[in-house]
Design a protein around this motif. Structure first.
Motif, PDB file in Angstrom:
ATOM      1  N   ILE A   1      23.005 -37.589 -15.922  1.00 26.46           N
ATOM      2  CA  ILE A   1      22.172 -37.517 -17.196  1.00 26.46           C
ATOM      3  C   ILE A   1      20.707 -37.565 -17.027  1.00 26.46           C
ATOM      4  O   ILE A   1      20.432 -37.838 -15.990  1.00 26.46           O
ATOM      5  CB  ILE A   1      22.713 -38.624 -18.311  1.00 26.46           C
ATOM      6  CG1 ILE A   1      22.413 -39.807 -17.878  1.00 26.46           C
ATOM      7  CG2 ILE A   1      24.006 -38.356 -18.512  1.00 26.46           C
ATOM      8  CD1 ILE A   1      22.493 -40.973 -18.733  1.00 26.46           C
ATOM      9  N   PRO A   2      20.133 -36.978 -17.713  1.00 32.16           N
ATOM     10  CA  PRO A   2      18.701 -36.916 -17.466  1.00 32.16           C
ATOM     11  C   PRO A   2      18.134 -38.184 -17.176  1.00 32.16           C
ATOM     12  O   PRO A   2      18.509 -39.310 -18.093  1.00 32.16           O
ATOM     13  CB  PRO A   2      18.076 -36.101 -18.721  1.00 32.16           C
ATOM     14  CG  PRO A   2      19.174 -35.388 -19.290  1.00 32.16           C
ATOM     15  CD  PRO A   2      20.263 -36.111 -19.092  1.00 32.16           C
ATOM     16  N   ASN A   3      17.413 -38.129 -16.330  1.00 33.56           N
ATOM     17  CA  ASN A   3      16.498 -39.656 -16.141  1.00 33.56           C
ATOM     18  C   ASN A   3      15.078 -39.517 -15.497  1.00 33.56           C
ATOM     19  O   ASN A   3      14.694 -38.386 -15.347  1.00 33.56           O
ATOM     20  CB  ASN A   3      17.303 -40.471 -15.150  1.00 33.56           C
ATOM     21  CG  ASN A   3      17.495 -39.779 -13.885  1.00 33.56           C
ATOM     22  OD1 ASN A   3      16.720 -39.783 -12.801  1.00 33.56           O
ATOM     23  ND2 ASN A   3      18.811 -38.800 -13.648  1.00 33.56           N
ATOM     24  N   GLY A   4      14.461 -40.535 -15.358  1.00 39.19           N
ATOM     25  CA  GLY A   4      13.307 -40.648 -14.703  1.00 39.19           C
ATOM     26  C   GLY A   4      12.359 -39.841 -15.566  1.00 39.19           C
ATOM     27  O   GLY A   4      12.110 -40.057 -16.782  1.00 39.19           O
ATOM     28  N   GLU A   5      11.391 -38.952 -15.148  1.00 36.32           N
ATOM     29  CA  GLU A   5      10.407 -38.069 -15.911  1.00 36.32           C
ATOM     30  C   GLU A   5      11.036 -37.485 -17.111  1.00 36.32           C
ATOM     31  O   GLU A   5      10.484 -37.024 -17.982  1.00 36.32           O
ATOM     32  CB  GLU A   5       9.530 -37.367 -15.171  1.00 36.32           C
ATOM     33  CG  GLU A   5       8.534 -37.987 -14.277  1.00 36.32           C
ATOM     34  CD  GLU A   5       7.797 -36.947 -13.447  1.00 36.32           C
ATOM     35  OE1 GLU A   5       7.422 -35.802 -13.989  1.00 36.32           O
ATOM     36  OE2 GLU A   5       7.151 -37.441 -12.595  1.00 36.32           O
ATOM     37  N   LYS A   6      12.251 -36.980 -16.709  1.00 35.79           N
ATOM     38  CA  LYS A   6      13.105 -36.151 -17.897  1.00 35.79           C
ATOM     39  C   LYS A   6      13.910 -36.919 -18.534  1.00 35.79           C
ATOM     40  O   LYS A   6      14.801 -36.470 -19.351  1.00 35.79           O
ATOM     41  CB  LYS A   6      13.922 -34.958 -17.058  1.00 35.79           C
ATOM     42  CG  LYS A   6      12.965 -33.984 -16.479  1.00 35.79           C
ATOM     43  CD  LYS A   6      13.787 -33.051 -15.888  1.00 35.79           C
ATOM     44  CE  LYS A   6      12.687 -31.894 -15.057  1.00 35.79           C
ATOM     45  NZ  LYS A   6      13.693 -30.945 -14.599  1.00 35.79           N
ATOM     46  N   GLY A   7      13.971 -38.441 -18.322  1.00 39.86           N
ATOM     47  CA  GLY A   7      15.024 -39.203 -19.039  1.00 39.86           C
ATOM     48  C   GLY A   7      14.547 -39.951 -20.320  1.00 39.86           C
ATOM     49  O   GLY A   7      14.881 -41.016 -20.601  1.00 39.86           O
ATOM     50  N   TYR A   8      13.689 -39.250 -21.212  1.00 44.75           N
ATOM     51  CA  TYR A   8      13.496 -39.871 -22.538  1.00 44.75           C
ATOM     52  C   TYR A   8      14.575 -39.380 -23.431  1.00 44.75           C
ATOM     53  O   TYR A   8      15.148 -38.389 -23.654  1.00 44.75           O
ATOM     54  CB  TYR A   8      12.049 -39.160 -22.770  1.00 44.75           C
ATOM     55  CG  TYR A   8      11.059 -39.589 -22.348  1.00 44.75           C
ATOM     56  CD1 TYR A   8      10.402 -40.696 -22.724  1.00 44.75           C
ATOM     57  CD2 TYR A   8      10.487 -39.179 -21.084  1.00 44.75           C
ATOM     58  CE1 TYR A   8       8.858 -41.154 -22.342  1.00 44.75           C
ATOM     59  CE2 TYR A   8       9.627 -39.540 -20.228  1.00 44.75           C
ATOM     60  CZ  TYR A   8       8.548 -40.512 -21.052  1.00 44.75           C
ATOM     61  OH  TYR A   8       7.369 -41.126 -20.383  1.00 44.75           O
ATOM     62  N   TYR A   9      14.899 -40.480 -24.301  1.00 42.84           N
ATOM     63  CA  TYR A   9      15.708 -40.228 -25.456  1.00 42.84           C
ATOM     64  C   TYR A   9      15.485 -40.784 -26.967  1.00 42.84           C
ATOM     65  O   TYR A   9      15.252 -41.922 -26.935  1.00 42.84           O
ATOM     66  CB  TYR A   9      17.389 -40.805 -25.128  1.00 42.84           C
ATOM     67  CG  TYR A   9      17.871 -40.469 -23.861  1.00 42.84           C
ATOM     68  CD1 TYR A   9      18.973 -39.831 -23.733  1.00 42.84           C
ATOM     69  CD2 TYR A   9      17.636 -40.880 -22.452  1.00 42.84           C
ATOM     70  CE1 TYR A   9      19.603 -39.023 -22.704  1.00 42.84           C
ATOM     71  CE2 TYR A   9      18.259 -40.366 -21.362  1.00 42.84           C
ATOM     72  CZ  TYR A   9      18.955 -39.490 -21.489  1.00 42.84           C
ATOM     73  OH  TYR A   9      19.822 -39.007 -20.333  1.00 42.84           O
ATOM     74  N   PHE A  10      15.003 -39.666 -27.529  1.00 44.87           N
ATOM     75  CA  PHE A  10      14.446 -40.154 -28.944  1.00 44.87           C
ATOM     76  C   PHE A  10      15.621 -40.387 -29.538  1.00 44.87           C
ATOM     77  O   PHE A  10      16.672 -39.328 -30.085  1.00 44.87           O
ATOM     78  CB  PHE A  10      13.806 -38.805 -29.623  1.00 44.87           C
ATOM     79  CG  PHE A  10      12.423 -38.680 -28.913  1.00 44.87           C
ATOM     80  CD1 PHE A  10      11.818 -39.406 -28.024  1.00 44.87           C
ATOM     81  CD2 PHE A  10      11.986 -37.182 -29.214  1.00 44.87           C
ATOM     82  CE1 PHE A  10      10.553 -39.213 -27.344  1.00 44.87           C
ATOM     83  CE2 PHE A  10      10.815 -36.742 -28.322  1.00 44.87           C
ATOM     84  CZ  PHE A  10      10.004 -37.880 -27.721  1.00 44.87           C
ATOM     85  N   ALA A  11      15.565 -41.777 -30.320  1.00 44.98           N
ATOM     86  CA  ALA A  11      16.796 -42.378 -31.054  1.00 44.98           C
ATOM     87  C   ALA A  11      16.602 -42.085 -32.607  1.00 44.98           C
ATOM     88  O   ALA A  11      16.410 -43.176 -33.238  1.00 44.98           O
ATOM     89  CB  ALA A  11      16.831 -43.816 -30.798  1.00 44.98           C
TER      90      ALA A  11
END
Length: 346
Positions: free
Chosen positions: A237-247
């Motif tokens: 799954i996306p992580n690190g610099e690409k691992g933002y998850y807007f809840a």
């Protein structure tokens, strides 16, 4: 392979609700997870003692203590809900996970809880729509400007790279609804406005109508559950610099929110009018709300254009919407009255 999971802030509103949800998941991927809960007081240890999990007392500001807890309990995954604005605490936890990774050769994970106010134009964030698949990290680095939430997000990602720890950042908006944890069940977002209104006998709003993002606590915990399921199943799954998850489940207009509080508080005899007044000044608002003037204005007027993409791609489907939130304001008020032991004449 069994994995050991640590939830920080497990006696808090979000962390406690995540813990309550996770311990009910006895089948599927969670059957391979051993859950530990980090708390900061003996009273909290006692409150969680009957849940059948490992409860650890730790001062998260003490690096040696953090390292000892992570290594002694063989922690592979940390869900950090205790603080969104302390880079040092995040760094200590990630460094400890780095040591764990080196000792076992297995991937370790740090899931950090950030806050959406750092992404509001009123806090210096660029206006306009932004997806969680956009270059958020690069923008945060450009705009850090001593903003504690942004600085912590940056520290999480950079320390994760240094230590070889996989990082994810969940950006929490205004979270509402009755929590399910053992200690704190009341939302954090709205009680400040409710208490201020009861104290002043009037409901106030700002001269600008904000439109912030929001999410019900049950939808918030569901997102964490999905992320941990993916980790336990070793899915990429996306992580690190690409691992933002807007809840972000939905948005809400602040004036509609305040008007809803005014009507319900008036029916209970707790305010003088079933309508709102405009704050005469930010300073008066700040004094009543108990926060600095700048924070008061951001709380009451900010808007965010955060679009969740990563969250939906992992399967998140929030249930609550703005209409349901506005219909539930009576419960938000009742929660405050219960906690503050305020009696209302029948």
């Amino acid at each position: 392979m069994d994995r050991n999971l640590l939830i920080t802030g497990a006696a808090g509103y979000i962390g406690g609700s995540i813990l309550a949800d996770f311990i009910t998941r006895t089948t599927g991927p969670f059957s391979r997870a051993n859950i530990s809960a980090a708390v900061r007081s003996e009273a909290q240890v006692e409150s969680l003692a009957n849940l059948g999990i490992n409860v650890v007392l730790v001062d998260l500001s003490d690096e040696a203590s953090v390292t000892e807890v992570v290594l002694r309990n063989e922690i592979d995954i940390v869900l950090h809900t205790a603080s969104s604005h302390d880079p040092n605490v995040a760094s200590y936890l990630i460094k400890a996970l780095g040591q764990r990774r080196k000792a076992t050769g297995n991937e370790t994970f740090f899931v950090h809880t950030s806050g959406s106010t750092a992404f509001a134009p009123e806090a210096g964030w660029p206006s306009g729509e932004m997806k969680d698949t956009d270059p958020i990290f690069e923008t945060e680095k450009q705009l850090a400007a001593n903003h504690p939430i942004r600085l912590t997000d940056i520290q999480v990602i950079e320390e994760g790279k240094t230590q070889g720890v996989t990082t994810l950042i969940v950006v929490a908006p205004a979270v509402y609804g009755r929590g399910t944890g053992q200690c704190k069940n009341m939302s954090i977002a709205f009680p400040i406005f409710i208490r201020s209104s009861i104290k002043d006998k009037l409901v106030h709003q700002f001269d600008k109508n904000g439109n912030p993002a929001a999410v019900h606590i049950s939808d918030m915990t569901a997102l964490y559950g999905l992320l941990v399921e993916k980790i336990l199943q070793e899915e990429a799954i996306p992580n690190g610099e690409k691992g933002y998850y807007f809840a972000v489940a939905h948005k809400v207009y602040c004036w509609d929110l305040m008007q809803g509080f005014a009507e319900r508080l008036h029916l209970l005899g707790l305010v003088a009018e079933p309508k709102t007044r405009t704050w005469p000044s930010d300073e008066m608002a700040a004094e009543s709300l108990g926060v600095p003037p700048f924070i008061a204005r951001v709380m009451g007027t900010h808007s965010t254009e955060l679009v969740p993409v990563n969250a939906y791609e992992v399967g998140w489907r929030p249930h609550w919407n703005e209409k349901m939130l506005l219909e539930s304001l009576g419960q938000e008020i009742q929660d405050v009255l219960e906690v503050d032991n305020i009696k209302v004449a029948s």
